[in-house]
Write an enzyme that holds these catalytic residues in place. Structure first.
Site, PDB file in Angstrom:
ATOM      1  N   GLU A  25      -4.543  -2.011   6.421  1.00  0.00           N
ATOM      2  CA  GLU A  25      -3.755  -2.716   7.436  1.00  0.00           C
ATOM      3  C   GLU A  25      -3.551  -1.815   8.649  1.00  0.00           C
ATOM      4  O   GLU A  25      -3.639  -0.583   8.553  1.00  0.00           O
ATOM      5  CB  GLU A  25      -2.382  -3.069   6.818  1.00  0.00           C
ATOM      6  CG  GLU A  25      -1.443  -3.805   7.745  1.00  0.00           C
ATOM      7  CD  GLU A  25      -0.229  -4.395   7.023  1.00  0.00           C
ATOM      8  OE1 GLU A  25      -0.004  -4.051   5.856  1.00  0.00           O
ATOM      9  OE2 GLU A  25       0.475  -5.211   7.649  1.00  0.00           O
ATOM     10  N   ASN A 172      -0.690 -14.459   5.483  1.00  0.00           N
ATOM     11  CA  ASN A 172      -0.252 -13.429   4.534  1.00  0.00           C
ATOM     12  C   ASN A 172       1.239 -13.590   4.271  1.00  0.00           C
ATOM     13  O   ASN A 172       2.030 -13.747   5.215  1.00  0.00           O
ATOM     14  CB  ASN A 172      -0.503 -12.038   5.128  1.00  0.00           C
ATOM     15  CG  ASN A 172       0.185 -10.941   4.313  1.00  0.00           C
ATOM     16  OD1 ASN A 172      -0.273 -10.602   3.222  1.00  0.00           O
ATOM     17  ND2 ASN A 172       1.297 -10.399   4.822  1.00  0.00           N
ATOM     18  N   GLU A 173       1.611 -13.544   3.034  1.00  0.00           N
ATOM     19  CA  GLU A 173       3.029 -13.626   2.645  1.00  0.00           C
ATOM     20  C   GLU A 173       3.766 -14.652   3.507  1.00  0.00           C
ATOM     21  O   GLU A 173       4.791 -14.359   4.152  1.00  0.00           O
ATOM     22  CB  GLU A 173       3.703 -12.230   2.710  1.00  0.00           C
ATOM     23  CG  GLU A 173       3.071 -11.271   1.713  1.00  0.00           C
ATOM     24  CD  GLU A 173       3.846  -9.986   1.424  1.00  0.00           C
ATOM     25  OE1 GLU A 173       4.823  -9.690   2.127  1.00  0.00           O
ATOM     26  OE2 GLU A 173       3.460  -9.280   0.472  1.00  0.00           O
ATOM     27  N   TYR A 238       4.116  -5.205  -6.257  1.00  0.00           N
ATOM     28  CA  TYR A 238       4.143  -3.747  -6.132  1.00  0.00           C
ATOM     29  C   TYR A 238       4.912  -3.121  -7.288  1.00  0.00           C
ATOM     30  O   TYR A 238       5.821  -3.742  -7.860  1.00  0.00           O
ATOM     31  CB  TYR A 238       4.787  -3.341  -4.806  1.00  0.00           C
ATOM     32  CG  TYR A 238       3.857  -3.554  -3.627  1.00  0.00           C
ATOM     33  CD1 TYR A 238       2.887  -2.624  -3.313  1.00  0.00           C
ATOM     34  CD2 TYR A 238       3.938  -4.711  -2.845  1.00  0.00           C
ATOM     35  CE1 TYR A 238       2.016  -2.808  -2.239  1.00  0.00           C
ATOM     36  CE2 TYR A 238       3.076  -4.911  -1.766  1.00  0.00           C
ATOM     37  CZ  TYR A 238       2.117  -3.950  -1.473  1.00  0.00           C
ATOM     38  OH  TYR A 238       1.259  -4.141  -0.413  1.00  0.00           O
ATOM     39  N   GLU A 289      -2.634  -7.491  -2.967  1.00  0.00           N
ATOM     40  CA  GLU A 289      -1.769  -6.336  -2.673  1.00  0.00           C
ATOM     41  C   GLU A 289      -1.145  -5.890  -3.984  1.00  0.00           C
ATOM     42  O   GLU A 289      -0.388  -6.646  -4.611  1.00  0.00           O
ATOM     43  CB  GLU A 289      -0.679  -6.696  -1.647  1.00  0.00           C
ATOM     44  CG  GLU A 289      -1.236  -6.866  -0.252  1.00  0.00           C
ATOM     45  CD  GLU A 289      -0.160  -6.978   0.817  1.00  0.00           C
ATOM     46  OE1 GLU A 289       0.932  -6.404   0.651  1.00  0.00           O
ATOM     47  OE2 GLU A 289      -0.439  -7.654   1.833  1.00  0.00           O
ATOM     48  N   GLN A 338      -2.679   0.960   0.028  1.00  0.00           N
ATOM     49  CA  GLN A 338      -3.710   0.685   1.017  1.00  0.00           C
ATOM     50  C   GLN A 338      -4.640   1.884   1.117  1.00  0.00           C
ATOM     51  O   GLN A 338      -4.178   3.010   0.905  1.00  0.00           O
ATOM     52  CB  GLN A 338      -3.086   0.417   2.366  1.00  0.00           C
ATOM     53  CG  GLN A 338      -2.109  -0.750   2.390  1.00  0.00           C
ATOM     54  CD  GLN A 338      -1.751  -1.174   3.817  1.00  0.00           C
ATOM     55  OE1 GLN A 338      -2.262  -0.671   4.803  1.00  0.00           O
ATOM     56  NE2 GLN A 338      -0.830  -2.131   3.891  1.00  0.00           N
TER      57      GLN A 338
HETATM   58  O1  AHR Z   1       1.316  -3.312   2.173  1.00  0.00           O
HETATM   59  C1  AHR Z   1       2.465  -3.261   2.945  1.00  0.00           C
HETATM   60  C2  AHR Z   1       3.084  -4.624   3.151  1.00  0.00           C
HETATM   61  O2  AHR Z   1       3.533  -5.139   1.953  1.00  0.00           O
HETATM   62  C3  AHR Z   1       2.167  -5.697   3.688  1.00  0.00           C
HETATM   63  O3  AHR Z   1       2.040  -5.644   5.070  1.00  0.00           O
HETATM   64  C4  AHR Z   1       2.845  -6.946   3.267  1.00  0.00           C
HETATM   65  O4  AHR Z   1       1.952  -7.997   3.065  1.00  0.00           O
HETATM   66  C5  AHR Z   1       3.596  -6.553   2.021  1.00  0.00           C
HETATM   67  O5  AHR Z   1       4.907  -6.960   2.032  1.00  0.00           O
END
Ligand code: AHR
Length: 485
Positions: A25, A172-173, A238, A289, A338
């Protein structure tokens, strides 16, 4: 004794190479400094892209690269990133430190990078603040082979032939930074936007914005309302940790492994909902992600998400990749967040220096699974326990490649105890076994710019063939890959 049964004669599903995908990103020093240094940089580069980074990414066979975001994607207007660089307008990178983005890395630079490292491009389009026309034009610009306003503009900017665009994300999201939408509303928006993502140069597989971790309602509604219009549904999850990467004890190690195991639950439960609407499993679950999210390293910009990566991150990566392999029937793409200098990066840079993180080495060790046939396994193992909570101490996955070699990846998550595993291997008569291991003396071990090789894979001699299979002794807190033929 821990037992592993591998059915080498019962493989049905391919482990899509895209499970080993990455996400880059416009965030912190991922694109700028990490990948892009510009043509005039003293750091050796090809058309502005760092040579050392391109070579390192190529070596782990990155199959697919997602770009330009993340949250950045729904603020990004692609036309700002084409044409002569000195004429490109600036913008504020609102989500990530509020810094000024000069748009020097845009569509042409992204496709150049993908071609250089041999990765398939996966663009995420702007639904949150963009228009349908803007999205339609981007696809036309990139892929239209004939004469058209957008294809002619591409030619004017130096690219005659269209590129192939195999994957396109529609927002995205969208439930969060991408527009705070409700699932019903996004489902309608998705249907509208995706209508204008057209196939001019091969099929563009369309990926709808999926749920955040256990938002099963989102999956249900998207599948109910829009399954017929998508090729993939994304999932973000995450592995959070609220201190810096190397500042942890055994309880925190355990907590991270527990959170990482949760990915198995997520794939199973979202997969079940998808099965109701798509029993043939045509639609891929795209975990675009995932990874460990720690507090930033001291003295760095909090908006840049720069973190170190220890042996714990390596185990978390190995565990995730085993989970994805074992869900290969539905999970057909995943993108760690990332690539460089951000979150669970595989590479960190400091000026002209770079280092490979333990997570890089996991991707290197696991690349043997790419496009091989997933083999069903049955793993019965002991548990490790902290504060009366128990977790399986081992995780594994297996595949067989076109040459008939079986690869097995095993993680021993227990930070203190080795694990002896006896494996029955059905359907293959083996005469050779070899392996590589990643481990370290401490859980917190990591590579630094002064000591970049503290953690790197070593040859492993702890496995041997036995009648009907093999046995292996996995040291505490280790990841092992075995090749059996
Ligand atoms: O990866 C960092 C961020 O995490 C991304 O921009 C977003 O899609 C997510 O919340």
């Amino acid at each position: 004794m821990n037992k592993l049964v591998i059915s080498a004669d019962l493989g049905k599903h391919k482990i899509d190479r895209n499970i080993y995908g990455h996400f880059s990103e416009h965030l912190g020093r991922c694109i700028y400094e990490g990948i892009w240094v510009g043509e005039d940089s003293p750091i050796p580069n090809t058309r502005g892209i760092r040579n050392d980074i391109a070579a390192a990414l190529k070596a782990i066979k990155i199959p697919v690269l997602r770009w330009p975001g993340g949250c950045f994607a729904d603020d990004y207007h692609w036309m700002d990133g084409i044409g002569p660089r000195e004429d490109r307008p600036c913008m504020i990178n609102f989500f990530w430190g509020g810094v000024t983005e000069n748009n020097h890395f845009g569509t042409h630079e992204f496709f150049d990078l993908c071609e250089m490292i041999g990765a398939a491009p996966y663009i995420c389009g702007n639904v949150g603040s963009g228009t349908v026309k803007e999205m339609r034009d981007w696809v036309e610009y990139v892929t239209f082979p004939g004469k058209s306003p957008m294809a002619d503009l591409r030619r004017k900017n130096g690219r005659e032939e269209p590129w192939a665009l195999p994957y396109f994300g529609v927002g995205n999201e969208s439930w969060g930074c991408g527009g705070e939408m409700k699932p019903e509303y996004y489902a309608d928006e998705y249907r509208r936007y995706q209508s204008y993502v057209r196939n001019y140069n091969g099929k563009v597989q369309k990926i709808a914005c999926g749920p955040n971790d256990k938002n099963y309602k989102w999956t249900e509604i998207l599948m109910r309302e829009a399954a017929g219009y998508m090729d993939g549904l994304s999932l973000h999850n995450y592995t959070w940790y609220n201190k810096t990467a190397a500042d942890f004890d055994e309880a925190a190690w355990f907590e991270s492994m527990k959170k990482a195991w949760f990915m198995d639950d997520l794939c199973t439960k979202h997969g079940k909902i998808m099965d109701q609407y798509d029993p043939e499993k045509r639609i891929m679950l795209v975990v675009d992600e995932w990874g460990m999210w720690h507090s930033v390293e001291p003295g760095t910009n909090p908006g840049f998400l720069y973190q170190q990566s220890t042996l714990r991150d390596a185990l978390v990566a190995g565990l995730h990749l085993n989970i994805f392999n074992n869900h290969a029937d539905r999970v057909r793409m995943a993108n760690i967040a990332q690539t460089i200098n951000v979150l669970q990066a595989v590479i960190l840079t400091e000026g002209e220096k770079m280092l490979l993180t333990p997570t890089y080495h996991i991707f290197d060790m696991y690349k043997v699974h790419q496009d091989a046939t997933m083999l069903p396994i049955d793993l019965t193992c002991g548990e490790f326990e902290v504060d009366n909570i128990k977790l399986p101490m081992l995780s594994g996955s297996a595949s067989i490649n076109a040459e008939g070699t079986v690869h097995v990846t095993l993680c021993n998550l227990d930070p203190n105890n080795a694990a002896e595993v006896l494996s029955a291997l059905h359907g293959v008569k083996a005469s050779k076994i070899s392996g590589r291991i990643l481990t370290a003396a401490t859980m917190q071990a990591h590579n630094t710019f002064d000591a970049p090789n503290t953690l790197k894979p070593a040859d492993f001699s702890g496995a041997k063939l036995v009648e009907g299979g093999f046995s292996v002794n996995l040291p505490a807190k280790s990841v092992v890959v075995l090749a059996i033929s």
